[in-house]
Design a protein around this motif. Structure first.
Motif, PDB file in Angstrom:
ATOM      1  N   UNK A 100       4.788  12.741  22.464  1.00 19.01           N
ATOM      2  CA  UNK A 100       3.453  12.168  22.240  1.00 19.01           C
ATOM      3  C   UNK A 100       2.353  13.173  22.571  1.00 19.01           C
ATOM      4  N   UNK A 101       2.464  13.811  23.736  1.00 20.63           N
ATOM      5  CA  UNK A 101       1.424  14.750  24.159  1.00 20.63           C
ATOM      6  C   UNK A 101       1.422  16.030  23.334  1.00 20.63           C
ATOM      7  N   UNK A 102       2.494  16.287  22.598  1.00 24.62           N
ATOM      8  CA  UNK A 102       2.547  17.474  21.746  1.00 24.62           C
ATOM      9  C   UNK A 102       2.057  17.220  20.323  1.00 24.62           C
ATOM     10  N   UNK A 103       2.225  15.997  19.820  1.00 26.72           N
ATOM     11  CA  UNK A 103       1.887  15.759  18.405  1.00 26.72           C
ATOM     12  C   UNK A 103       0.628  14.929  18.223  1.00 26.72           C
ATOM     13  N   UNK A 104       0.064  14.382  19.301  1.00 22.65           N
ATOM     14  CA  UNK A 104      -1.141  13.568  19.157  1.00 22.65           C
ATOM     15  C   UNK A 104      -2.308  14.429  18.675  1.00 22.65           C
ATOM     16  N   UNK A 105      -3.086  13.880  17.749  1.00 24.67           N
ATOM     17  CA  UNK A 105      -4.297  14.562  17.298  1.00 24.67           C
ATOM     18  C   UNK A 105      -5.352  14.427  18.385  1.00 24.67           C
ATOM     19  N   UNK A 106      -5.894  15.568  18.861  1.00 25.23           N
ATOM     20  CA  UNK A 106      -6.839  15.567  19.968  1.00 25.23           C
ATOM     21  C   UNK A 106      -8.145  16.269  19.633  1.00 25.23           C
ATOM     22  N   UNK A 107      -8.322  16.613  18.382  1.00 22.85           N
ATOM     23  CA  UNK A 107      -9.558  17.257  17.970  1.00 22.85           C
ATOM     24  C   UNK A 107      -9.458  17.671  16.522  1.00 22.85           C
ATOM     25  N   UNK A 108     -10.544  18.184  15.978  1.00 22.21           N
ATOM     26  CA  UNK A 108     -10.551  18.624  14.587  1.00 22.21           C
ATOM     27  C   UNK A 108      -9.629  19.828  14.423  1.00 22.21           C
ATOM     28  N   UNK A 109      -8.487  19.619  13.776  1.00 20.81           N
ATOM     29  CA  UNK A 109      -7.520  20.692  13.587  1.00 20.81           C
ATOM     30  C   UNK A 109      -6.697  21.003  14.813  1.00 20.81           C
ATOM     31  N   UNK A 110      -6.766  20.141  15.830  1.00 18.46           N
ATOM     32  CA  UNK A 110      -6.070  20.379  17.094  1.00 18.46           C
ATOM     33  C   UNK A 110      -5.047  19.275  17.347  1.00 18.46           C
ATOM     34  N   UNK A 111      -3.809  19.684  17.598  1.00 26.29           N
ATOM     35  CA  UNK A 111      -2.752  18.733  17.902  1.00 26.29           C
ATOM     36  C   UNK A 111      -2.033  19.163  19.170  1.00 26.29           C
ATOM     37  N   UNK A 167     -10.694   8.447  18.601  1.00 24.12           N
ATOM     38  CA  UNK A 167     -11.422   9.061  17.485  1.00 24.12           C
ATOM     39  C   UNK A 167     -11.537  10.564  17.722  1.00 24.12           C
ATOM     40  N   UNK A 168     -10.420  11.296  17.686  1.00 23.41           N
ATOM     41  CA  UNK A 168     -10.430  12.706  18.084  1.00 23.41           C
ATOM     42  C   UNK A 168     -11.175  13.629  17.140  1.00 23.41           C
ATOM     43  N   UNK A 169     -11.378  13.229  15.895  1.00 22.33           N
ATOM     44  CA  UNK A 169     -12.127  14.092  14.978  1.00 22.33           C
ATOM     45  C   UNK A 169     -13.628  13.813  15.036  1.00 22.33           C
ATOM     46  N   UNK A 170     -14.010  12.733  15.699  1.00 23.25           N
ATOM     47  CA  UNK A 170     -15.427  12.409  15.837  1.00 23.25           C
ATOM     48  C   UNK A 170     -15.973  12.819  17.199  1.00 23.25           C
ATOM     49  N   UNK A 171     -15.145  12.679  18.235  1.00 20.44           N
ATOM     50  CA  UNK A 171     -15.562  13.018  19.585  1.00 20.44           C
ATOM     51  C   UNK A 171     -14.992  14.368  19.996  1.00 20.44           C
ATOM     52  N   UNK A 172     -15.686  15.029  20.909  1.00 22.53           N
ATOM     53  CA  UNK A 172     -15.303  16.357  21.368  1.00 22.53           C
ATOM     54  C   UNK A 172     -15.229  16.356  22.887  1.00 22.53           C
ATOM     55  N   UNK A 173     -14.069  16.722  23.434  1.00 20.63           N
ATOM     56  CA  UNK A 173     -13.883  16.686  24.884  1.00 20.63           C
ATOM     57  C   UNK A 173     -14.710  17.738  25.600  1.00 20.63           C
ATOM     58  N   UNK A 174     -15.078  18.802  24.906  1.00 18.48           N
ATOM     59  CA  UNK A 174     -15.870  19.869  25.531  1.00 18.48           C
ATOM     60  C   UNK A 174     -17.343  19.495  25.614  1.00 18.48           C
TER      61      UNK A 174
END
Length: 224
Positions: free
Chosen positions: A146-157, A188-195
């Motif tokens: 899960x932690x390896x394949x989850x989408x966590x950003x725009x173009x980031x998995x 909503x990993x492509x809409x929000x940014x953790x940075x």
């Protein structure tokens, strides 16, 4: 009509082989990609960032954060959280809105083997796949994938590429607040940014950190 039925049977057989083989193979081998990774790569015109790592290479705060955020009974259910399903149905009866009741295991099944989006057809396949995953894989492996394949950003998995992109550090060096912020953007990993979190993401991060502090041994013991 006979030709169509035959083709449908062949397609169904191929899918069963794919799902069955994947359930066995990915228990030990990291998946090279997921359907969503392929879709995002086509959309971007370039391959997404993805680098799987072992669970022990990821800070303990991140699996705790996603349990607190996504699936508080991850260590206690058998792939499907019947309590969450019942609550979702009760909410639907009261409000007319059907909220999700997906467990982390269900999300792994969906991300590995199915297509993005909703619909009862996909859910009907997702449920038995999640039950099979829980029966065949240890909880640590489910969380690891899960932690390896989850989408966590725009173009980031996955945790490795995301920790580097957002915080310039390896996943094992994530702080608890950074882990909670990554969990906060998962819906909503492509809409929000953790940075550069919005005020809403910051509030959600605080809520997740409070829930992390309340997790008991039974809720995280399967990761030991």
């Amino acid at each position: 009509m006979a030709i169509i039925l035959r083709l449908l049977k062949i397609c169904a057989a191929l899918l069963l082989v794919f799902w069955g083989g994947g359930l066995l193979l990915f228990r030990f081998i990291d998946p090279p990609a997921t359907p969503l990774m392929v879709i995002r790569s086509v959309e971007r015109g370039a391959w997404i960032a993805y680098r799987p790592v072992r669970l022990e290479e990821i800070a303990a705060g991140l699996p705790r954060a996603v349990i607190a955020s996504e699936d508080g009974r991850f260590c206690l259910h058998r792939g499907i959280d019947l309590g969450a399903v019942q609550e979702a149905l009760e909410d639907y009866e009261e409000t007319g809105r059907l909220r999700g009741a997906s467990t982390i295991t269900m999300q792994v099944a969906r991300n590995l083997f199915l297509w993005p989006g909703g619909g009862f057809a996909r859910k009907a396949i997702e449920v038995p796949l999640a039950l099979a995953l829980d029966a065949l894989w240890p909880k640590r492996r489910i969380m690891e994938v899960y932690l390896n394949i989850a989408e966590m950003g725009a173009g980031l998995f996955g945790a490795a590429t995301t920790a580097q992109a957002y915080f310039n550090r390896v996943p094992g060096r994530l702080t608890e607040s950074q882990a909670a912020r990554l969990a906060a953007i998962l819906p909503a990993p492509t809409r929000w940014n953790a940075a550069t979190p919005t005020a809403y993401v910051e509030r959600r991060t605080g809520t997740i950190m409070a829930r992390m502090a309340q997790l008991g041994p039974a809720q995280v013991g399967c990761l030991q």
